[in-house]
Write a protein that holds these residues in place. Structure first.
Motif, PDB file in Angstrom:
ATOM      1  N   UNK A 243     -37.277 -12.464  32.568  1.00 51.62           N
ATOM      2  CA  UNK A 243     -38.200 -13.042  31.583  1.00 51.62           C
ATOM      3  C   UNK A 243     -38.617 -11.981  30.554  1.00 51.62           C
ATOM      4  N   UNK A 244     -38.872 -10.772  31.046  1.00 49.44           N
ATOM      5  CA  UNK A 244     -39.286  -9.703  30.121  1.00 49.44           C
ATOM      6  C   UNK A 244     -38.138  -9.315  29.187  1.00 49.44           C
ATOM      7  N   UNK A 247     -37.541 -12.109  26.821  1.00 50.82           N
ATOM      8  CA  UNK A 247     -38.720 -12.182  25.958  1.00 50.82           C
ATOM      9  C   UNK A 247     -38.574 -11.238  24.768  1.00 50.82           C
ATOM     10  N   UNK A 250     -36.097 -12.650  22.387  1.00 54.34           N
ATOM     11  CA  UNK A 250     -36.628 -13.806  21.664  1.00 54.34           C
ATOM     12  C   UNK A 250     -37.525 -13.354  20.504  1.00 54.34           C
ATOM     13  N   UNK A 251     -38.393 -12.380  20.784  1.00 53.96           N
ATOM     14  CA  UNK A 251     -39.288 -11.869  19.736  1.00 53.96           C
ATOM     15  C   UNK A 251     -38.478 -11.189  18.640  1.00 53.96           C
ATOM     16  N   UNK A 254     -36.732 -13.558  16.445  1.00 55.44           N
ATOM     17  CA  UNK A 254     -37.626 -14.300  15.568  1.00 55.44           C
ATOM     18  C   UNK A 254     -38.005 -13.435  14.365  1.00 55.44           C
TER      19      UNK A 254
ATOM     20  N   UNK B   9     -36.792 -19.737  24.242  1.00 56.66           N
ATOM     21  CA  UNK B   9     -38.079 -19.258  24.768  1.00 56.66           C
ATOM     22  C   UNK B   9     -39.253 -19.435  23.817  1.00 56.66           C
ATOM     23  N   UNK B  10     -39.076 -19.203  22.500  1.00 56.83           N
ATOM     24  CA  UNK B  10     -40.264 -19.264  21.624  1.00 56.83           C
ATOM     25  C   UNK B  10     -40.884 -20.661  21.572  1.00 56.83           C
ATOM     26  N   UNK B  41     -43.847 -15.173  32.299  1.00 50.65           N
ATOM     27  CA  UNK B  41     -44.381 -14.389  31.189  1.00 50.65           C
ATOM     28  C   UNK B  41     -43.286 -13.546  30.532  1.00 50.65           C
ATOM     29  N   UNK B  42     -43.172 -13.662  29.216  1.00 52.04           N
ATOM     30  CA  UNK B  42     -42.105 -12.973  28.485  1.00 52.04           C
ATOM     31  C   UNK B  42     -42.515 -11.619  27.947  1.00 52.04           C
ATOM     32  N   UNK B  43     -43.713 -11.135  28.306  1.00 53.18           N
ATOM     33  CA  UNK B  43     -44.105  -9.782  27.932  1.00 53.18           C
ATOM     34  C   UNK B  43     -44.817  -9.703  26.582  1.00 53.18           C
ATOM     35  N   UNK B  44     -44.981 -10.815  25.875  1.00 53.56           N
ATOM     36  CA  UNK B  44     -45.709 -10.839  24.610  1.00 53.56           C
ATOM     37  C   UNK B  44     -46.722 -11.970  24.689  1.00 53.56           C
ATOM     38  N   UNK B  47     -45.960 -15.815  25.061  1.00 57.00           N
ATOM     39  CA  UNK B  47     -44.505 -16.019  25.140  1.00 57.00           C
ATOM     40  C   UNK B  47     -44.086 -16.254  26.593  1.00 57.00           C
ATOM     41  N   UNK B  49     -40.727 -17.422  29.113  1.00 57.87           N
ATOM     42  CA  UNK B  49     -39.275 -17.581  29.156  1.00 57.87           C
ATOM     43  C   UNK B  49     -38.912 -18.416  30.383  1.00 57.87           C
TER      44      UNK B  49
END
Ligand code: SF4
Ligand code: SF4
Ligand code: SF4
Ligand code: FES
Lengths: 258, 138
Positions: A243-244, A247, A250-251, A254, B9-10, B41-44, B47, B49
């Motif tokens: 997930x990290x 993540x 994904x950021x 974007x 994910x977003x 949790x995606x770390x932000x 966010x 995932x």
């Protein structure tokens, strides 16, 4: 596709597949203690016997172990005739003499109305029905750590020379698939004990949760090319890490104009 | 028609509807299944995932399975564990680097995403379309 008749009902099947597989698909309740799809059928427990015939057999019938019998077009099968029920009763009666204190055998026998054996109980009973599933599964895994030793009455499943088996990796496949739960193992902390041998369990680097044995992981790295570091985390920690990582991507995607 | 499972994910709000959908879709003999998908949790900030099997090429689960219990389904594009063949050795659970092969203690089965046989319930129920299953032009 072929067609067979099971207890009067027409059923489709694949040419050559084992009859037991067809019966299971039809949700017909047939005891089959020595059967497992991971290994070749073996025909040891005899409980899966059914009656077969064909039109051209002129009333002649045969009893076969369904786990070992490949189906062919036009086969006519009965699974619960009085003869078959009597046969299963007799077999279970014999098993009960061998394994009088085994819940799995007691329950199955009770389902067939056998609550006590009519034979003489063996002097020193244990839970093993000698179906050989454990050894066949261990062979299939590629370890061949255990086998049946001795013949006749003294026959039992054991590691070579009854010493802690050198080829065992402690995967538990034998124990978890034994139909009577005869094979005992213990996981205490980071130690697993099976067949009189002790194994170290690997631990998740984040939480300390135990995973598989060190020996099993080493085998998978060496023979199946699984990178050693995959075994540093357990599944839960791997998901969190995934997930990290995703993540970040994904950021990043974007923020980067596409 | 071939389709592809897509995770964005977003768009995920972490509502965990997919988890519920997955559990109920995989109920068996009156027992709900353990979910194969986890929005984590995606770390932000805000966010999430949804972590689920990516149906990798040359997957670690398949390589680690010594009894060949995991097969590719040509129709759905999913790797499926055949529960009749699986001996529950946990090799695939330990080997998957994404943690997407897991043990369901309730049903006593080793499980992974099977794309619900070609109609993924999670994608159906995901309210924000973070999960979709779309036909791909061939
Ligand atoms: S635990 Fe040991 S004996 Fe049992 S199947 Fe695994 S390798 Fe074989
Ligand atoms: S747990 Fe089952 S599917 Fe996974 S590697 Fe072992 S036998 Fe194969
Ligand atoms: S596709 Fe099906 S199995 Fe896979 S995560 Fe979604 S609901 Fe679960
Ligand atoms: S399952 Fe057929 S003989 Fe045991």
């Amino acid at each position: 596709m072929i067609t067979v008749t099971i207890n009067g009902k027409l059923v489709r099947a694949k040419e050559g597949e084992m009859l037991l597989a067809v019966l299971r698909r039809e949700k017909i309740d047939i005891p089959a203690l020595c059967h497992h799809e991971a290994v070749e059928p073996y025909g040891a427990c005899r409980l899966c016997m059914v009656e077969i015939t064909r039109k051209e057999w002129d009333g002649w019938k045969n009893m076969v172990t369904s786990c070992l019998y490949p189906v062919a077009d036009g086969l006519i099968i009965q699974t619960h005739t009085t003869d078959l029920i009597e046969l299963r009763k007799t077999i279970l009666d014999l098993y009960l003499a061998r394994c009088p204190n085994t819940p799995e055998i007691q329950d199955l026998a009770a389902q067939y109305g056998v609550n006590q054996t009519s034979y003489e109980q063996v002097a020193d009973p244990n839970d093993c029905i000698l179906c050989g599933l454990c050894t066949r599964i261990c062979d299939r895994m590629g370890f061949s750590a255990i086998s049946a030793v001795n013949r006749g009455h003294g026959r039992e499943i054991a590691p070579p020379l009854k010493n802690a088996p050198p080829d065992c990796v402690g995967c538990l496949a034998c124990a978890l698939n034994c139909p009577t739960n005869y094979i005992k193992f213990k996981d205490i902390g980071y130690t697993r004990e099976i067949w009189g041998r002790k194994f170290e369990l690997l631990r998740d680097a984040k939480t300390g949760q135990p995973t598989i044995t060190k020996e099993f992981a080493e085998y998978l790295s060496k023979h199946r090319n699984i990178p050693q570091d995959y075994f540093e985390l357990n599944d839960e920690s791997h998901r969190k890490e995934t997930a990290l990582n995703l993540g970040k991507i994904a950021i990043w995607s974007r923020e980067v104009p596409q | 028609m071939k389709s592809r499972f897509i995770v964005t994910p977003i768009l995920c709000t972490g509502c965990r509807t997919c988890e519920l959908a997955c559990s109920f879709t995989h109920a068996k003999d009156g027992k709900v299944g353990r979910s194969r998908i986890y929005p984590l949790a995606g770390g932000f900030k805000d966010l999430y995932v949804p972590v689920v099997c990516l149906q990798c090429e040359d997957p670690a689960c398949v390589k680690s399975c010594l009894v060949d219990a995991i097969h590719f389904n040509e129709n759905t594009g999913a790797y499926e564990i055949n529960p009749e063949i699986c001996v529950r050795c946990m090799a695939c659970v330990a080997a998957c680097p994404f943690g997407c092969s897991l043990f369901d203690p309730q049903q006593n089965l080793v499980i992974k995403c099977d794309l619900c046989g070609g109609d993924p319930a999670c994608a159906h129920f995901c309210p924000t379309k973070a999960l979709t299953y779309k036909p791909i032009a061939v």
